[in-house]
Structures are given as C-alpha cells and as structure tokens.
Design a protein around this motif. Structure first.
Motif, PDB file in Angstrom:
ATOM      1  N   TYR A 209       0.653  -1.142  -0.040  1.00  0.00           N
ATOM      2  CA  TYR A 209       0.116  -0.016   0.104  1.00  0.00           C
ATOM      3  C   TYR A 209       0.919   1.260   0.064  1.00  0.00           C
ATOM      4  CZ  TYR A 209      -3.153   3.605   1.749  1.00  0.00           C
ATOM      5  OH  TYR A 209      -3.852   4.829   1.730  1.00  0.00           O
ATOM      6  N   TYR A 210       1.843   1.446   0.803  1.00  0.00           N
ATOM      7  CA  TYR A 210       2.642   2.537   0.832  1.00  0.00           C
ATOM      8  C   TYR A 210       3.541   2.560  -0.302  1.00  0.00           C
ATOM      9  CZ  TYR A 210       1.224   3.003   5.597  1.00  0.00           C
ATOM     10  OH  TYR A 210       0.729   3.100   6.904  1.00  0.00           O
ATOM     11  N   CYS A 211       4.054   1.691  -0.859  1.00  0.00           N
ATOM     12  CA  CYS A 211       4.711   1.775  -2.203  1.00  0.00           C
ATOM     13  C   CYS A 211       3.866   2.051  -3.321  1.00  0.00           C
ATOM     14  CB  CYS A 211       5.169   0.153  -2.519  1.00  0.00           C
ATOM     15  SG  CYS A 211       6.386   0.252  -4.028  1.00  0.00           S
ATOM     16  N   LEU A 212       2.546   1.595  -3.121  1.00  0.00           N
ATOM     17  CA  LEU A 212       1.661   1.964  -4.428  1.00  0.00           C
ATOM     18  C   LEU A 212       1.457   3.536  -4.212  1.00  0.00           C
ATOM     19  CD1 LEU A 212      -0.563   1.433  -6.360  1.00  0.00           C
ATOM     20  CD2 LEU A 212      -1.999   0.685  -4.555  1.00  0.00           C
ATOM     21  N   ARG A 213       1.357   4.084  -2.879  1.00  0.00           N
ATOM     22  CA  ARG A 213       1.100   5.580  -2.793  1.00  0.00           C
ATOM     23  C   ARG A 213       2.291   6.513  -2.958  1.00  0.00           C
ATOM     24  NH1 ARG A 213      -3.776   7.169  -0.046  1.00  0.00           N
ATOM     25  NH2 ARG A 213      -2.477   8.920  -0.229  1.00  0.00           N
TER      26      ARG A 213
ATOM     27  N   THR B  52       4.962   8.352  -5.012  1.00  0.00           N
ATOM     28  CA  THR B  52       5.107   9.116  -6.490  1.00  0.00           C
ATOM     29  C   THR B  52       6.549   8.464  -7.034  1.00  0.00           C
ATOM     30  OG1 THR B  52       6.289  10.934  -5.432  1.00  0.00           O
ATOM     31  CG2 THR B  52       3.953  11.062  -5.492  1.00  0.00           C
ATOM     32  N   ASP B  53       7.425   8.108  -6.622  1.00  0.00           N
ATOM     33  CA  ASP B  53       8.723   7.252  -7.299  1.00  0.00           C
ATOM     34  C   ASP B  53       8.119   6.150  -7.821  1.00  0.00           C
ATOM     35  OD1 ASP B  53      10.018   9.606  -6.658  1.00  0.00           O
ATOM     36  OD2 ASP B  53      10.702   8.725  -4.813  1.00  0.00           O
ATOM     37  N   THR B  54       7.034   5.632  -7.401  1.00  0.00           N
ATOM     38  CA  THR B  54       6.638   4.214  -8.074  1.00  0.00           C
ATOM     39  C   THR B  54       6.409   4.195  -9.327  1.00  0.00           C
ATOM     40  OG1 THR B  54       6.370   3.541  -5.649  1.00  0.00           O
ATOM     41  CG2 THR B  54       5.663   1.918  -7.616  1.00  0.00           C
ATOM     42  N   PRO B  55       6.946   3.426 -10.450  1.00  0.00           N
ATOM     43  CA  PRO B  55       6.315   3.524 -11.826  1.00  0.00           C
ATOM     44  C   PRO B  55       4.991   3.280 -11.913  1.00  0.00           C
ATOM     45  CG  PRO B  55       8.644   2.421 -11.718  1.00  0.00           C
ATOM     46  CD  PRO B  55       8.093   2.661 -10.367  1.00  0.00           C
ATOM     47  N   LYS B  56       4.438   3.466 -12.952  1.00  0.00           N
ATOM     48  CA  LYS B  56       3.128   3.267 -13.264  1.00  0.00           C
ATOM     49  C   LYS B  56       2.578   1.920 -13.435  1.00  0.00           C
ATOM     50  CE  LYS B  56       1.333   8.043 -14.557  1.00  0.00           C
ATOM     51  NZ  LYS B  56       0.787   8.679 -15.465  1.00  0.00           N
ATOM     52  N   ALA B  57       3.392   1.095 -14.078  1.00  0.00           N
ATOM     53  CA  ALA B  57       3.372  -0.310 -14.439  1.00  0.00           C
ATOM     54  C   ALA B  57       3.464  -1.098 -13.100  1.00  0.00           C
ATOM     55  CB  ALA B  57       4.292  -0.835 -15.437  1.00  0.00           C
ATOM     56  N   VAL B  58       4.408  -0.747 -12.022  1.00  0.00           N
ATOM     57  CA  VAL B  58       4.361  -1.357 -10.653  1.00  0.00           C
ATOM     58  C   VAL B  58       3.121  -1.093 -10.093  1.00  0.00           C
ATOM     59  CG1 VAL B  58       5.796  -1.414  -8.678  1.00  0.00           C
ATOM     60  CG2 VAL B  58       6.921  -1.491 -10.879  1.00  0.00           C
ATOM     61  N   LYS B  59       2.627   0.183 -10.041  1.00  0.00           N
ATOM     62  CA  LYS B  59       1.416   0.517  -9.269  1.00  0.00           C
ATOM     63  C   LYS B  59       0.247  -0.205  -9.749  1.00  0.00           C
ATOM     64  CE  LYS B  59       2.488   5.255  -7.795  1.00  0.00           C
ATOM     65  NZ  LYS B  59       2.042   6.588  -7.794  1.00  0.00           N
ATOM     66  N   LEU B  60       0.298  -0.502 -11.007  1.00  0.00           N
ATOM     67  CA  LEU B  60      -0.942  -1.190 -11.614  1.00  0.00           C
ATOM     68  C   LEU B  60      -0.843  -2.748 -11.039  1.00  0.00           C
ATOM     69  CD1 LEU B  60      -3.093  -1.640 -13.374  1.00  0.00           C
ATOM     70  CD2 LEU B  60      -1.592  -2.130 -15.369  1.00  0.00           C
ATOM     71  N   VAL B  61       0.460  -3.399 -11.118  1.00  0.00           N
ATOM     72  CA  VAL B  61       0.615  -4.785 -10.466  1.00  0.00           C
ATOM     73  C   VAL B  61       0.295  -4.526  -8.933  1.00  0.00           C
ATOM     74  CG1 VAL B  61       2.321  -6.552  -9.879  1.00  0.00           C
ATOM     75  CG2 VAL B  61       2.510  -5.474 -12.243  1.00  0.00           C
ATOM     76  N   LEU B  62       0.628  -3.834  -8.284  1.00  0.00           N
ATOM     77  CA  LEU B  62       0.315  -3.654  -6.889  1.00  0.00           C
ATOM     78  C   LEU B  62      -1.135  -3.532  -6.693  1.00  0.00           C
ATOM     79  CD1 LEU B  62       3.224  -1.503  -5.433  1.00  0.00           C
ATOM     80  CD2 LEU B  62       3.095  -4.185  -5.462  1.00  0.00           C
ATOM     81  N   MET B  63      -1.757  -2.579  -7.317  1.00  0.00           N
ATOM     82  CA  MET B  63      -3.279  -2.501  -7.362  1.00  0.00           C
ATOM     83  C   MET B  63      -3.900  -3.820  -7.555  1.00  0.00           C
ATOM     84  SD  MET B  63      -3.837   1.495  -9.006  1.00  0.00           S
ATOM     85  CE  MET B  63      -5.639   1.024  -9.285  1.00  0.00           C
ATOM     86  N   GLY B  64      -3.545  -4.471  -8.803  1.00  0.00           N
ATOM     87  CA  GLY B  64      -3.981  -5.772  -8.952  1.00  0.00           C
ATOM     88  C   GLY B  64      -3.964  -6.903  -7.886  1.00  0.00           C
ATOM     89  N   ALA B  65      -2.787  -6.789  -7.263  1.00  0.00           N
ATOM     90  CA  ALA B  65      -2.720  -7.403  -6.086  1.00  0.00           C
ATOM     91  C   ALA B  65      -3.549  -7.236  -5.124  1.00  0.00           C
ATOM     92  CB  ALA B  65      -0.922  -7.702  -5.587  1.00  0.00           C
ATOM     93  N   LEU B  66      -3.596  -6.037  -4.714  1.00  0.00           N
ATOM     94  CA  LEU B  66      -4.373  -5.719  -3.550  1.00  0.00           C
ATOM     95  C   LEU B  66      -5.958  -5.973  -3.778  1.00  0.00           C
ATOM     96  CD1 LEU B  66      -2.927  -2.468  -2.126  1.00  0.00           C
ATOM     97  CD2 LEU B  66      -2.786  -4.670  -0.954  1.00  0.00           C
ATOM     98  N   GLY B  67      -6.148  -5.596  -5.013  1.00  0.00           N
ATOM     99  CA  GLY B  67      -7.755  -5.986  -5.526  1.00  0.00           C
ATOM    100  C   GLY B  67      -8.116  -7.419  -5.489  1.00  0.00           C
ATOM    101  N   TYR B  68      -7.124  -8.165  -5.800  1.00  0.00           N
ATOM    102  CA  TYR B  68      -7.148  -9.783  -5.743  1.00  0.00           C
ATOM    103  C   TYR B  68      -7.298 -10.336  -4.182  1.00  0.00           C
ATOM    104  CZ  TYR B  68      -6.468 -14.657  -6.393  1.00  0.00           C
ATOM    105  OH  TYR B  68      -6.700 -16.001  -6.467  1.00  0.00           O
ATOM    106  N   VAL B  69      -6.712  -9.685  -3.414  1.00  0.00           N
ATOM    107  CA  VAL B  69      -6.909  -9.815  -1.890  1.00  0.00           C
ATOM    108  C   VAL B  69      -8.140  -9.667  -1.190  1.00  0.00           C
ATOM    109  CG1 VAL B  69      -5.834  -9.689   0.217  1.00  0.00           C
ATOM    110  CG2 VAL B  69      -4.314 -10.085  -1.505  1.00  0.00           C
TER     111      VAL B  69
END
Length: 114
Positions: free
Chosen positions: A38-42, A44-61
């Motif tokens: 969650y904190y990595c997702l928030r 601003t230095d995290t690339p958008k592609a990585v954010k999408l994967v993290l959002m997908g993982a949290l959405g799955y959970v």
C-alpha cells in the motif's frame, strides 16, 4: 496477464483496502506485507506499471471470491498470500525503507525482513 491484473486492479480503492483490514482484524499473517505494498503504491516514485501490478494484487486480496474463496478457513488465504509474495517480488526494488518504517509505525512488532 496484464488483462487479469487490470481486472483485479478495478477492485482496489484505498477505502476498500482499509475496510478489508478492519474486517480481517489481524486474522491473516501477511498484513504487514499488504501495508508495505500500500505504501509503495502511494509513493510518487513508483512507476505506473508497478503500481498497476500492486493495485491488482491488493484488488485480488480484497475480492472475497477469487480462485480459492476466502470463506474457507486457512486454505482460502493461501492463494492471496501467493499473490502478495509475487507482487513483492515484482516490486521489491521499489519498496523503500521508509515504507517499511511506516509499516512498523502502524504495527510495531511487524517483521519486515522479507
């Protein structure tokens, strides 16, 4: 694969994530990992592609009905734990020490040595 990630990413919102944490109330052992994601997702230095994967993982959970539904005790969380582990492996370089510090601030005795 990206299609599946974007599908699950639709289920993620910060509000749903907080509600999920409130409902589980520490019943799952990987809450510190969820918070790190969650904190990595928030960040601003995290690339958008990585954010999408993290959002997908949290959405799955967050989604209660996935490959193995969470209504089955213990077994229902195994697939979620595997998704979180894969997301952490994918985004590991973007999880900063300050993200882990924030996790320790929320959960003081959390082990963040993954």
């Amino acid at each position: 694969m990206w299609k599946m990630i974007t599908f699950f990413a639709r289920f993620y919102t910060p509000f749903r994530f907080v509600e999920f944490l409130r409902r589980t109330k520490g019943k799952i052992h990987f809450v510190p990992r969820l918070l790190a994601i969650y904190y990595c997702l928030r960040d601003t230095d995290t690339p958008k592609a990585v954010k999408l994967v993290l959002m997908g993982a949290l959405g799955y959970v967050i989604l209660p009905f996935d490959i193995v539904p969470d209504i089955f005790p213990a077994v229902g969380w195994l697939d979620d734990a595997a998704v979180i582990a894969a997301a952490l492996k994918f985004a590991g370089a973007y999880i900063k020490p300050e993200h882990l510090e924030k996790v320790r601030h929320v959960i003081p005795f959390a082990k963040c040595d993954w």
